[in-house]
Design a protein around this motif. Sequence first.
Motif, PDB file in Angstrom:
ATOM      1  N   LEU A  24     -35.411  19.855 -24.544  1.00 54.20           N
ATOM      2  CA  LEU A  24     -34.044  19.388 -24.364  1.00 54.20           C
ATOM      3  C   LEU A  24     -33.261  19.566 -25.655  1.00 54.20           C
ATOM      4  O   LEU A  24     -33.804  19.390 -26.741  1.00 54.20           O
ATOM      5  CB  LEU A  24     -34.047  17.903 -23.967  1.00 54.20           C
ATOM      6  CG  LEU A  24     -34.810  17.549 -22.707  1.00 54.20           C
ATOM      7  CD1 LEU A  24     -34.875  16.038 -22.545  1.00 54.20           C
ATOM      8  CD2 LEU A  24     -34.187  18.212 -21.488  1.00 54.20           C
ATOM      9  N   THR A  25     -31.990  19.871 -25.529  1.00 52.78           N
ATOM     10  CA  THR A  25     -31.148  20.003 -26.713  1.00 52.78           C
ATOM     11  C   THR A  25     -30.508  18.660 -27.055  1.00 52.78           C
ATOM     12  O   THR A  25     -30.407  17.764 -26.209  1.00 52.78           O
ATOM     13  CB  THR A  25     -30.031  21.035 -26.471  1.00 52.78           C
ATOM     14  OG1 THR A  25     -29.124  20.525 -25.486  1.00 52.78           O
ATOM     15  CG2 THR A  25     -30.594  22.386 -26.021  1.00 52.78           C
ATOM     16  N   GLY A  26     -30.061  18.539 -28.291  1.00 50.01           N
ATOM     17  CA  GLY A  26     -29.330  17.346 -28.688  1.00 50.01           C
ATOM     18  C   GLY A  26     -28.083  17.149 -27.837  1.00 50.01           C
ATOM     19  O   GLY A  26     -27.740  16.021 -27.471  1.00 50.01           O
ATOM     20  N   ASP A  27     -27.403  18.252 -27.516  1.00 50.42           N
ATOM     21  CA  ASP A  27     -26.215  18.154 -26.670  1.00 50.42           C
ATOM     22  C   ASP A  27     -26.563  17.599 -25.294  1.00 50.42           C
ATOM     23  O   ASP A  27     -25.813  16.783 -24.742  1.00 50.42           O
ATOM     24  CB  ASP A  27     -25.537  19.520 -26.515  1.00 50.42           C
ATOM     25  CG  ASP A  27     -24.798  19.958 -27.775  1.00 50.42           C
ATOM     26  OD1 ASP A  27     -24.536  19.103 -28.653  1.00 50.42           O
ATOM     27  OD2 ASP A  27     -24.484  21.166 -27.873  1.00 50.42           O
ATOM     28  N   GLU A  28     -27.698  18.024 -24.730  1.00 49.12           N
ATOM     29  CA  GLU A  28     -28.118  17.493 -23.425  1.00 49.12           C
ATOM     30  C   GLU A  28     -28.394  16.000 -23.506  1.00 49.12           C
ATOM     31  O   GLU A  28     -28.018  15.243 -22.606  1.00 49.12           O
ATOM     32  CB  GLU A  28     -29.397  18.187 -22.944  1.00 49.12           C
ATOM     33  CG  GLU A  28     -29.210  19.530 -22.322  1.00 49.12           C
ATOM     34  CD  GLU A  28     -30.524  20.096 -21.832  1.00 49.12           C
ATOM     35  OE1 GLU A  28     -30.707  20.168 -20.609  1.00 49.12           O
ATOM     36  OE2 GLU A  28     -31.370  20.463 -22.687  1.00 49.12           O
ATOM     37  N   LEU A  29     -29.058  15.579 -24.573  1.00 50.38           N
ATOM     38  CA  LEU A  29     -29.367  14.162 -24.727  1.00 50.38           C
ATOM     39  C   LEU A  29     -28.099  13.334 -24.924  1.00 50.38           C
ATOM     40  O   LEU A  29     -27.956  12.249 -24.341  1.00 50.38           O
ATOM     41  CB  LEU A  29     -30.345  13.948 -25.876  1.00 50.38           C
ATOM     42  CG  LEU A  29     -31.767  14.436 -25.614  1.00 50.38           C
ATOM     43  CD1 LEU A  29     -32.568  14.491 -26.900  1.00 50.38           C
ATOM     44  CD2 LEU A  29     -32.465  13.556 -24.582  1.00 50.38           C
ATOM     45  N   ARG A  30     -27.164  13.829 -25.712  1.00 45.60           N
ATOM     46  CA  ARG A  30     -25.906  13.107 -25.919  1.00 45.60           C
ATOM     47  C   ARG A  30     -25.091  13.033 -24.624  1.00 45.60           C
ATOM     48  O   ARG A  30     -24.533  11.987 -24.280  1.00 45.60           O
ATOM     49  CB  ARG A  30     -25.102  13.743 -27.050  1.00 45.60           C
ATOM     50  CG  ARG A  30     -25.688  13.416 -28.434  1.00 45.60           C
ATOM     51  CD  ARG A  30     -24.842  13.954 -29.565  1.00 45.60           C
ATOM     52  NE  ARG A  30     -24.939  15.400 -29.701  1.00 45.60           N
ATOM     53  CZ  ARG A  30     -25.945  16.041 -30.330  1.00 45.60           C
ATOM     54  NH1 ARG A  30     -26.923  15.354 -30.897  1.00 45.60           N
ATOM     55  NH2 ARG A  30     -25.948  17.357 -30.396  1.00 45.60           N
ATOM     56  N   ALA A  31     -25.051  14.129 -23.865  1.00 46.21           N
ATOM     57  CA  ALA A  31     -24.359  14.117 -22.568  1.00 46.21           C
ATOM     58  C   ALA A  31     -25.070  13.159 -21.611  1.00 46.21           C
ATOM     59  O   ALA A  31     -24.421  12.430 -20.852  1.00 46.21           O
ATOM     60  CB  ALA A  31     -24.313  15.529 -21.971  1.00 46.21           C
TER      61      ALA A  31
END
Length: 182
Positions: free
Chosen positions: A96-103
């Motif tokens: 998972l990317t950081g962007d996915e986790l933040r979203a």
Amino acid sequence: MPIRPTKDQLAAAQDKTIPDVLKPGLDVLFCGINPGLYSGALGLHFARPGNRFWPALHAGGFTPRLLDPSEQRELLDLGLGITNVVARTTARADELTGDELRAGGKRLVETVLEFNPRWLAILGITAYRTAFGEKHAGVGRQSRKIGETGVWVLPNPSGLNAHWTPAGLAAEFAALRAQLVT
């Protein structure tokens, strides 16, 4: 007990989603990082046999007996539910990317505000830190609230998280459970 998925079924489970186990007004909404391929292939949360979520849930006092993942809907009658920070399945959470986790953190806030559980319990400190921008958060009760919902971070129950023993996981789950009776 569900049948063990084949290699082809596991491969086909990449990027699938599993429906949340959710209803308004739960005592605790448990939130995994994201479902693994094993869970995706079976359509059940925390389905891999080595995952320690179900034993920790029982040992922590949330369930009267050890539930099988196929019994996940029974959690609703106990005031418990399951969701994930990121809905899509992967072989490993580090995909998972950081962007996915933040979203996913933003989506999780919306879910919590809609369903209003007493507690949101996120299962994984690194995912929590990334999703909510809390670089120094630790396991346990957080100062953050989402509406009226308290936030608690539990260790990731994956068998890959060997740092946490079954007894240690049970103790952390029991600490959250104790908040429900006070």
